[in-house]
Motif scaffolding. Structure first.
Motif, PDB file in Angstrom:
ATOM      1  N   SER A 202       0.831  -1.209   0.000  1.00 29.94           N
ATOM      2  CA  SER A 202       0.000   0.000   0.000  1.00 29.94           C
ATOM      3  C   SER A 202       0.864   1.257   0.000  1.00 29.94           C
ATOM      4  CB  SER A 202      -0.944  -0.003   1.205  1.00 29.94           C
ATOM      5  OG  SER A 202      -0.235   0.193   2.407  1.00 29.94           O
ATOM      6  N   LEU A 203       1.996   1.226   0.720  1.00 28.44           N
ATOM      7  CA  LEU A 203       2.908   2.375   0.710  1.00 28.44           C
ATOM      8  C   LEU A 203       3.495   2.589  -0.680  1.00 28.44           C
ATOM      9  CD1 LEU A 203       4.866   1.922   4.074  1.00 28.44           C
ATOM     10  CD2 LEU A 203       3.039   3.544   3.577  1.00 28.44           C
ATOM     11  N   LEU A 204       3.858   1.488  -1.344  1.00 29.82           N
ATOM     12  CA  LEU A 204       4.386   1.593  -2.705  1.00 29.82           C
ATOM     13  C   LEU A 204       3.345   2.198  -3.631  1.00 29.82           C
ATOM     14  CD1 LEU A 204       6.445   0.977  -4.937  1.00 29.82           C
ATOM     15  CD2 LEU A 204       5.514  -1.344  -5.035  1.00 29.82           C
ATOM     16  N   ASN A 205       2.107   1.748  -3.517  1.00 24.29           N
ATOM     17  CA  ASN A 205       1.039   2.306  -4.358  1.00 24.29           C
ATOM     18  C   ASN A 205       0.830   3.788  -4.074  1.00 24.29           C
ATOM     19  OD1 ASN A 205       0.525  -0.145  -5.608  1.00 24.29           O
ATOM     20  ND2 ASN A 205      -0.993  -0.766  -4.096  1.00 24.29           N
ATOM     21  N   ASP A 206       0.947   4.193  -2.791  1.00 23.19           N
ATOM     22  CA  ASP A 206       0.808   5.609  -2.433  1.00 23.19           C
ATOM     23  C   ASP A 206       1.888   6.450  -3.103  1.00 23.19           C
ATOM     24  OD1 ASP A 206      -1.431   5.260  -0.933  1.00 23.19           O
ATOM     25  OD2 ASP A 206      -0.420   5.295   1.008  1.00 23.19           O
ATOM     26  N   ILE A 207       3.124   5.958  -3.073  1.00 23.15           N
ATOM     27  CA  ILE A 207       4.231   6.707  -3.680  1.00 23.15           C
ATOM     28  C   ILE A 207       4.010   6.869  -5.175  1.00 23.15           C
ATOM     29  CG2 ILE A 207       6.703   6.614  -4.208  1.00 23.15           C
ATOM     30  CD1 ILE A 207       7.075   5.228  -1.487  1.00 23.15           C
ATOM     31  N   LEU A 208       3.574   5.813  -5.834  1.00 18.61           N
ATOM     32  CA  LEU A 208       3.331   5.889  -7.274  1.00 18.61           C
ATOM     33  C   LEU A 208       2.162   6.818  -7.586  1.00 18.61           C
ATOM     34  CD1 LEU A 208       3.836   2.139  -8.248  1.00 18.61           C
ATOM     35  CD2 LEU A 208       5.434   4.030  -8.532  1.00 18.61           C
ATOM     36  N   ASP A 209       1.109   6.756  -6.764  1.00 16.84           N
ATOM     37  CA  ASP A 209      -0.024   7.668  -6.957  1.00 16.84           C
ATOM     38  C   ASP A 209       0.405   9.119  -6.811  1.00 16.84           C
ATOM     39  OD1 ASP A 209      -1.925   5.812  -7.563  1.00 16.84           O
ATOM     40  OD2 ASP A 209      -2.811   5.719  -5.567  1.00 16.84           O
ATOM     41  N   LEU A 210       1.231   9.385  -5.787  1.00 18.21           N
ATOM     42  CA  LEU A 210       1.682  10.760  -5.563  1.00 18.21           C
ATOM     43  C   LEU A 210       2.520  11.248  -6.734  1.00 18.21           C
ATOM     44  CD1 LEU A 210       1.606  13.049  -3.445  1.00 18.21           C
ATOM     45  CD2 LEU A 210       3.815  12.224  -2.631  1.00 18.21           C
ATOM     46  N   SER A 211       3.359  10.376  -7.298  1.00 18.76           N
ATOM     47  CA  SER A 211       4.171  10.783  -8.444  1.00 18.76           C
ATOM     48  C   SER A 211       3.291  11.095  -9.644  1.00 18.76           C
ATOM     49  CB  SER A 211       5.183   9.686  -8.798  1.00 18.76           C
ATOM     50  OG  SER A 211       4.536   8.558  -9.344  1.00 18.76           O
ATOM     51  N   LYS A 212       2.194  10.338  -9.831  1.00 19.73           N
ATOM     52  CA  LYS A 212       1.269  10.613 -10.932  1.00 19.73           C
ATOM     53  C   LYS A 212       0.555  11.942 -10.714  1.00 19.73           C
ATOM     54  CE  LYS A 212       0.245   5.754 -11.996  1.00 19.73           C
ATOM     55  NZ  LYS A 212      -0.801   4.713 -11.957  1.00 19.73           N
ATOM     56  N   ILE A 213       0.173  12.210  -9.468  1.00 20.60           N
ATOM     57  CA  ILE A 213      -0.499  13.470  -9.159  1.00 20.60           C
ATOM     58  C   ILE A 213       0.433  14.640  -9.433  1.00 20.60           C
ATOM     59  CG2 ILE A 213      -1.397  14.884  -7.266  1.00 20.60           C
ATOM     60  CD1 ILE A 213      -2.520  12.253  -6.060  1.00 20.60           C
ATOM     61  N   THR A 214       1.685  14.513  -8.982  1.00 20.50           N
ATOM     62  CA  THR A 214       2.669  15.586  -9.180  1.00 20.50           C
ATOM     63  C   THR A 214       2.891  15.854 -10.660  1.00 20.50           C
ATOM     64  OG1 THR A 214       3.753  14.932  -7.122  1.00 20.50           O
ATOM     65  CG2 THR A 214       5.004  16.340  -8.624  1.00 20.50           C
ATOM     66  N   ALA A 215       2.935  14.795 -11.462  1.00 19.21           N
ATOM     67  CA  ALA A 215       3.164  14.942 -12.898  1.00 19.21           C
ATOM     68  C   ALA A 215       1.871  15.189 -13.669  1.00 19.21           C
ATOM     69  CB  ALA A 215       3.850  13.689 -13.439  1.00 19.21           C
ATOM     70  N   ASN A 216       0.751  15.333 -12.936  1.00 20.77           N
ATOM     71  CA  ASN A 216      -0.568  15.543 -13.541  1.00 20.77           C
ATOM     72  C   ASN A 216      -0.929  14.427 -14.525  1.00 20.77           C
ATOM     73  OD1 ASN A 216      -2.949  17.021 -13.679  1.00 20.77           O
ATOM     74  ND2 ASN A 216      -2.280  18.171 -15.474  1.00 20.77           N
ATOM     75  N   LYS A 217      -0.571  13.197 -14.161  1.00 18.94           N
ATOM     76  CA  LYS A 217      -0.848  12.045 -15.016  1.00 18.94           C
ATOM     77  C   LYS A 217      -1.888  11.107 -14.415  1.00 18.94           C
ATOM     78  CE  LYS A 217       3.701  11.935 -17.247  1.00 18.94           C
ATOM     79  NZ  LYS A 217       4.931  11.136 -17.474  1.00 18.94           N
ATOM     80  N   LEU A 218      -2.455  11.495 -13.279  1.00 24.39           N
ATOM     81  CA  LEU A 218      -3.464  10.647 -12.649  1.00 24.39           C
ATOM     82  C   LEU A 218      -4.807  10.899 -13.318  1.00 24.39           C
ATOM     83  CD1 LEU A 218      -3.897   8.646 -10.242  1.00 24.39           C
ATOM     84  CD2 LEU A 218      -4.777  10.595  -8.991  1.00 24.39           C
ATOM     85  N   GLU A 219      -5.372   9.863 -13.899  1.00 25.39           N
ATOM     86  CA  GLU A 219      -6.636  10.000 -14.614  1.00 25.39           C
ATOM     87  C   GLU A 219      -7.738   9.249 -13.874  1.00 25.39           C
ATOM     88  OE1 GLU A 219      -6.087   8.616 -18.577  1.00 25.39           O
ATOM     89  OE2 GLU A 219      -4.936  10.368 -19.198  1.00 25.39           O
ATOM     90  N   LEU A 220      -8.911   9.859 -13.787  1.00 31.16           N
ATOM     91  CA  LEU A 220     -10.076   9.201 -13.193  1.00 31.16           C
ATOM     92  C   LEU A 220     -10.965   8.649 -14.303  1.00 31.16           C
ATOM     93  CD1 LEU A 220     -11.114  11.622 -10.303  1.00 31.16           C
ATOM     94  CD2 LEU A 220      -9.500   9.733 -10.272  1.00 31.16           C
ATOM     95  N   ARG A 221     -11.633   7.532 -13.988  1.00 32.59           N
ATOM     96  CA  ARG A 221     -12.529   6.913 -14.963  1.00 32.59           C
ATOM     97  C   ARG A 221     -13.904   6.758 -14.330  1.00 32.59           C
ATOM     98  NH1 ARG A 221      -9.303   2.572 -18.571  1.00 32.59           N
ATOM     99  NH2 ARG A 221     -11.325   2.661 -19.602  1.00 32.59           N
ATOM    100  N   PRO A 222     -14.713   7.824 -14.320  1.00 36.22           N
ATOM    101  CA  PRO A 222     -16.055   7.729 -13.727  1.00 36.22           C
ATOM    102  C   PRO A 222     -16.973   6.839 -14.552  1.00 36.22           C
ATOM    103  CG  PRO A 222     -15.736   9.875 -14.760  1.00 36.22           C
ATOM    104  CD  PRO A 222     -14.427   9.179 -14.836  1.00 36.22           C
ATOM    105  N   GLU A 223     -17.665   5.953 -13.861  1.00 37.33           N
ATOM    106  CA  GLU A 223     -18.638   5.057 -14.482  1.00 37.33           C
ATOM    107  C   GLU A 223     -19.840   4.921 -13.545  1.00 37.33           C
ATOM    108  OE1 GLU A 223     -18.643   3.853 -17.343  1.00 37.33           O
ATOM    109  OE2 GLU A 223     -16.603   3.576 -18.096  1.00 37.33           O
TER     110      GLU A 223
END
Length: 658
Positions: A202-223
């Protein structure tokens, strides 16, 4: 005299000039520019000039065209070739248009004639050169930042792979030991290892999520999503954790809640799990209460969540910082509990991207209250009901089925531990297993099978291997004529990886660390064989349930009549959105008959949406023409049929489900 440079500008200037009189004149011009605080360095030849430009930092270079037997053009060319970014102004004794153009073509910032040089002309040239220097520095800094970001992305992808690979073994083998009778005495210790391994993941996933947020690469897929499914999943998951810690977990709906909402269900789950788990972690006695309600905000109905605990609380002075990355409450309790301080920061960012906001109220030694809202989409006409956490879902997914499958699986991985672990799970499902240590060995084994007239039923292919990697091996295996499924195993789930791998011949992707649940789901999808329900009393044969997605009302009704005559329940959807809403409510249909020509969504896009959110479903493409080749790469598409549909065709589809 009007001041030409405002405010005072400081600049280091290099003058390459072999005439002392011209040096004195240039120095005089610079001194008259009172708004320019210049530091002048003078050299008399091109060799020294290039050396100074290479060694020192100069804002502007003033370069005489005639330097003894040489011309300043040669120095200009050498400076540009060496990557020196200092703007160079060429100085010459006589006007020469050809020389002017040549100097500018070679990279000079400006061209000045000494005899025509006025204070105003000199000031403009200096000002332009300084502006050009500033622009060039910004460009270089931007390029460096982009290069640093690319390096960071590569590093994080490598880090993800390197950490997920050993975690696969840690989690997988710990689960195996817990399921066996050989380590009964060590069960408490094994549970500690398993829980801490999951925490590391879970910590590893948090770090990767934060890096995506910082790079503005985190995409949401609303359904369209069943709110009840989300709440029941989370309640079932975390109630055990709360009880193990001597706490109560209560979920209340303060108003009636929409049955369907339009959100990224994965990310909403992530936020709720983070907040509730934090509440459990920092509460020693009492309990955690989760309240939900719908309320209008600025004329828009929003879905609100409130997580209340009776825990340690947060000091007032630190409340403003808790949503900042890497911030933790600095007291002995927090340090004892641990954590990287990323969860709240990521949750706050996700909530904002879901159209909402988050707030916290807390008092030390009395507890905390986190309140957040998200945009649930248009729920004005949505059915609503109150939530009862004790009411279980009855959609067939809660049965503990023991699967028995047939076929032979080739597992390709350079790590023996992971080959052995995956092999154990495949054998437990009833299939036989063969192994390959690398891409070359896999190619050779597939070739031998094909030459003998047989074939593997499924290949699990690791992407990152020495010698020949999984991508190249799969391309070569496909070129041999192997037509059965190949599933990629990877720790680096980059954006659009499914589409990239589909083009190479892969049917699906499994993310490392591989869990037994995800592997079994893949085996169910690709291996033929009976699914045996282990129980004392065999239930009656379950009636099949098909979803027909067709915008033509007459064609849809005809399919419904034909299916019901074959003993199949048929539910109709006239659009992609209606299809996703029905999937949100039911999660699974025995088959989805999908028309490619829908009014609100391209059929290929809808297949992708279904595969992303509900991958256990099987889709039959219904088209007015021959098979759509672009859909062949989707793992959930079983076949394609051409309109008009006959009862015989539908009967063949029904028979494959029984």
């Amino acid at each position: 005299m009007t001041e030409l440079l405002k405010p005072v500008v400081r600049a280091k200037i290099l003058l390459v000039e072999d005439d002392e009189d011209d040096y004195i004149i240039t120095r005089s011009h610079l001194d008259e520019l009172t708004s320019l605080d210049s530091q002048l360095t003078w050299v008399t030849n091109s060799t020294d000039g290039l050396q100074k430009l290479t060694e020192g930092y100069f804002d502007v270079c003033l370069l005489d065209y005639q330097l003894g037997a040489e011309t300043g053009l040669s120095l200009l060319q050498q400076a540009v070739a060496a990557g020196i970014s200092t703007p160079i102004i060429m100085l010459t004794g006589q006007p020469d248009k050809q020389l002017d153009l040549q100097a500018l073509e070679y990279g000079a910032a400006d061209f000045l004639v000494k005899s025509e040089l006025t204070e105003a002309r000199f000031a403009r040239a200096i000002r332009y050169a300084l502006s050009r220097r500033e622009f060039e520095l910004e460009r270089l800094n931007r390029m460096q930042l982009e290069a640093d970001n690319r390096s960071k992305d590569r590093f994080l992808a490598h880090l993800s792979h390197e950490l997920r690979t050993p975690l696969s073994s840690i989690l997988g083998y710990t689960e195996l030991l817990l399921e066996s009778d050989t380590a009964e005495e060590a069960r408490p210790e094994l549970n500690i290892i398993l829980n801490n391994g999951k925490h590391l993941l879970s910590l590893l996933n948090d770090i990767l999520d934060l890096s995506k947020i910082t790079a503005n690469k985190l995409e949401l897929r609303p359904e369209p999503t069943s709110l009840r499914h989300i709440l029941l999943d989370i309640y079932t998951l975390l109630k055990v954790t709360a009880v193990d810690n001597g706490l109560t977990l209560t979920v209340n709906s303060l108003t009636s809640l929409p049955v369907l909402i339009t959100v990224d269900s994965t990310r909403l789950r992530q936020v709720l799990i983070n907040l509730i788990y934090n509440a459990i972690k920092f509460t020693d006695s009492g309990g955690i209460t989760v309240d939900l309600w719908v309320q209008k905000a600025d004329g828009k109905e929003m879905l609100y969540f409130r997580v209340t605990d009776t825990g340690v609380g947060i000091p007032a002075g630190q409340l403003k910082d808790i949503f900042a990355p890497f911030m933790q409450v600095e007291d002995y309790l927090t340090r004892k509990k641990g954590g990287a301080g990323l969860g709240l920061a990521i949750s706050a960012e996700l909530i904002q991207r879901m159209g909402g906001s988050i707030d916290v109220v807390s008092e030390e030694r009395k507890g905390s209250v986190f309140t957040f809202c998200v945009d649930p989409g248009d729920i004005s006409d949505t059915q609503r009901c109150y939530f009862n956490p004790e009411q279980r879902l009855n959609d067939g997914h809660n049965r503990q089925d023991k699967i028995t499958l047939s076929g032979e699986v080739l597992i390709v991985d350079d790590l023996a531990d992971l080959r052995k672990l995956a092999g154990y799970w495949v054998k437990a499902a009833g299939a036989s297993v063969d192994f390959a240590e690398n891409g070359s060995q896999a190619i050779e084994k597939v070739k031998r099978k094909l030459d003998s007239g047989s074939s593997y039923s499924l290949i699990l292919m690791d992407l990152h291997m020495p010698d020949i990697d999984g991508r190249e091996a799969t391309s070569m295996i496909r070129s041999l004529g192997y037509q059965y499924p190949i599933v990629a195993l990877t720790a680096a789930m980059a954006k659009d990886i499914r589409q990239q791998l589909a083009g190479l011949g892969f049917n699906d992707v499994l993310s490392k660390p591989i869990t037994k649940h995800h592997l079994y789901r893949t085996l169910r999808s690709y291996l033929t064989g009976p699914t045996v329900l282990q129980s004392d009393v065999q239930p009656a044969e379950k009636k099949l349930h098909f979803l027909v997605v067709e915008d033509d009302a007459e064609a849809a009704q005809l399919m419904q009549i034909l299916l019901e005559s074959l003993g199949v329940t048929a539910t109709l959807a006239q659009s992609a959105e209606e299809c996703m809403q029905l999937l949100a409510l039911h999660h699974h249909f025995d088959r989805i008959l999908l028309d490619m020509g829908l009014p609100d969504c391209n059929g290929l896009q809808l297949v992708e949406r279904i595969e992303h959110s509900y991958p256990e479903n099987v889709v039959i493409i219904v088209s007015g023409h021959d098979y759509e080749p672009a859909v062949s790469s989707s793992a959930i598409v079983q076949q394609s049929i051409v309109k008009p549909l006959s009862k015989q065709t539908l009967n063949q589809i029904v028979s494959t489900c029984r």
